[in-house]
Enzyme design. Sequence first.
Site, PDB file in Angstrom:
ATOM      1  N   GLY A 176      -0.751  -2.011  -3.070  1.00  0.00           N
ATOM      2  CA  GLY A 176      -0.202  -1.536  -1.808  1.00  0.00           C
ATOM      3  C   GLY A 176      -0.608  -0.096  -1.540  1.00  0.00           C
ATOM      4  O   GLY A 176      -1.677   0.371  -1.947  1.00  0.00           O
ATOM      5  N   SER A 177       0.262   0.642  -0.883  1.00  0.00           N
ATOM      6  CA  SER A 177      -0.069   2.014  -0.465  1.00  0.00           C
ATOM      7  C   SER A 177      -0.171   3.000  -1.624  1.00  0.00           C
ATOM      8  O   SER A 177      -0.625   4.128  -1.421  1.00  0.00           O
ATOM      9  CB  SER A 177       0.972   2.510   0.544  1.00  0.00           C
ATOM     10  OG  SER A 177       0.850   1.795   1.764  1.00  0.00           O
TER      11      SER A 177
END
Length: 649
Positions: A326-327
């Site tokens: 993810g981020s």
Amino acid sequence: MTELRNVEADIKRFRLRLLVVGLVMLFGFGLVVARLYVLQVVRHDAYAERAETNRTAVVPIVPNRGQILDRNGVVLATNYKAYTLEITPSRARPLEETIDAISEVVEITPRDRRRFKRLMEDSRSFESLPIRMRLSDEEVARFAAQRYRFPGVEIKARLFRTYPLGEAGAHVVGYIGRINQAEKERIDDSEDEANYRGTDYIGKLGIESSFEKLLHGTTGVEQMETSAGGQAVRRLASHPATPGDSVRLSIDITLQKLVEDLYGERRGALVALDPRNGEVLAFVSKPTYNPNLFVEGIDHETWAELNGSLDKPLLNRALRGTYPPGSTYKPFMGLAALETGKRAAGTVVMDGGSWTFGGHTFRSGHALGAVDLRRAITLSSNVYFYQLANDMGVNAIHDFMKPLGFGQVTGIDIPGETRGILPSTEWKRNAYKRPEQQKWFAGETISLGIGQGYNNFTMLQVAQATATLANGGVWHTPHLVKARQNSITQEFVEVPQPPPKSLGYKQENVALVLRSMVGVTQEGTSTRVFAGAQYVSGGKTGTAQAITIGQKGRYNASRLAEYQRDHSLYIGFAPADNPRIAVAAIVENAGFGAAHAAPLVRRTMDYWLSGIFPSEQDMAAVQRGQAGAPIGTPRRASDMAISPPQTAP
């Protein structure tokens, strides 16, 4: 008329017969003498050795297995002595009737019977197998009085392995179990064959497996004089066994258990490293299991429960679980942009809330307007990293991320590490069989920039990359074992580690990315969680899809099964000016990173850097996923330190 006998002829015949008999007897005595010569002279040594063998027996002395300790000397694995009731199946016939008769003297439970049956399947009929463990003194006396009734059954004093803290740190420590047939064949074909004579157990997982030779020790021998019935009469000679060395781990078991407790009933993994040297401070996988269940053979029902659970407690998620980052991938993408020259620090990109490529719209949440690299990391702009990934291309991303350890085996000192997936065009050609699946499409690169797509990494890899970044781009191989303790001298000796290696980053680029991550905790998505901390940290929240949501679809957790909901991730380091801890955490199917994973990392850093142990009220809030900054009156970590008994009951 009387027949006259030829006396002279009779005498000749008698003498001939006498000569023949004499020759036969002489030949017979010759054979005896020849045989005696062969036995007493030619084959004297061989028969003397056989006679000595019949008179004596060489008995292996199994060494005491070394202990496993945490960094503060807390015992995680040790031994204790107890009596077992054992049966040699080939000598105890009929077997079932023998067991039934034994049960009238000493209690034999259905679980004991099931375990014994399973051990028989993995052993040979002439091996002694335990039917009952840990007999009381009363049971020993009761059976000894009726020992004559049970040929092939005997009481033995054995060392038992025990894990005093049970589930705490189980995935790190591992466990030992009885040597199965495949392991026995492997040992018999190795140079360790002599050292494992008389040994019934071997390390199966974790430190117990990877440091097996060190922990096992050296087998000794006793030469015993025996009677005609095979009973020991006296000891003739003895060469004592050398106990195995103990190993001291780098993990702090109090921190380890704290994090495990903070997860509660949730699934996930957390890895905390010292970026300055690669020491593993915590290595958490939840849910966990009790390794004591495996030492003497786990029963079928318990095994089925553990192995069939949807929560997969036997899976070491920190080592073998792979997830899209993810981020949390964005800081590394930012460093890649600077190092490859694809972006300058001041390059501005307009984030309008979405980005379109090839007719597909990639969502980005809220529009952030003009963002440079620092704002893109601090505020987590998807649009900035969509464009960056497209400009770099999949192979350039792969080549930059590989030295950081993404999709690679880190070399940690326990077995079973999963490589994960760091995608490239070559990877896709090898991963798929049909030609149409092997082609890399430009649109597949876009989601890589925000840690989605084919990206799949372990939390160990993510933590290792975070530690390397926090350490200025200098890689230290992660390791769990700090030192070994010599069983004779009791001295601790540091275990040598591979030398550190610099990845050659420009320090101004590393500094910019680290400052951007500090912004995440000061003005970004984890500000609320790190409010009031006694140190300044850097971090990055992440939310990763467990299933793919179509571009026209919208994510709604309430409409999805729990196992389909997004994962919550967080990476962080502290203190910002001289990092002494780097952490990566995931809470499976929990949603936004700041709500679930970030509070775990905050409490980990509080413990390590400030000596703070959360209050019961705060721990309950973290377990429910309803925590921000700590609440309640914190406790001192030193007051909560684990100090288990040094010996088993």
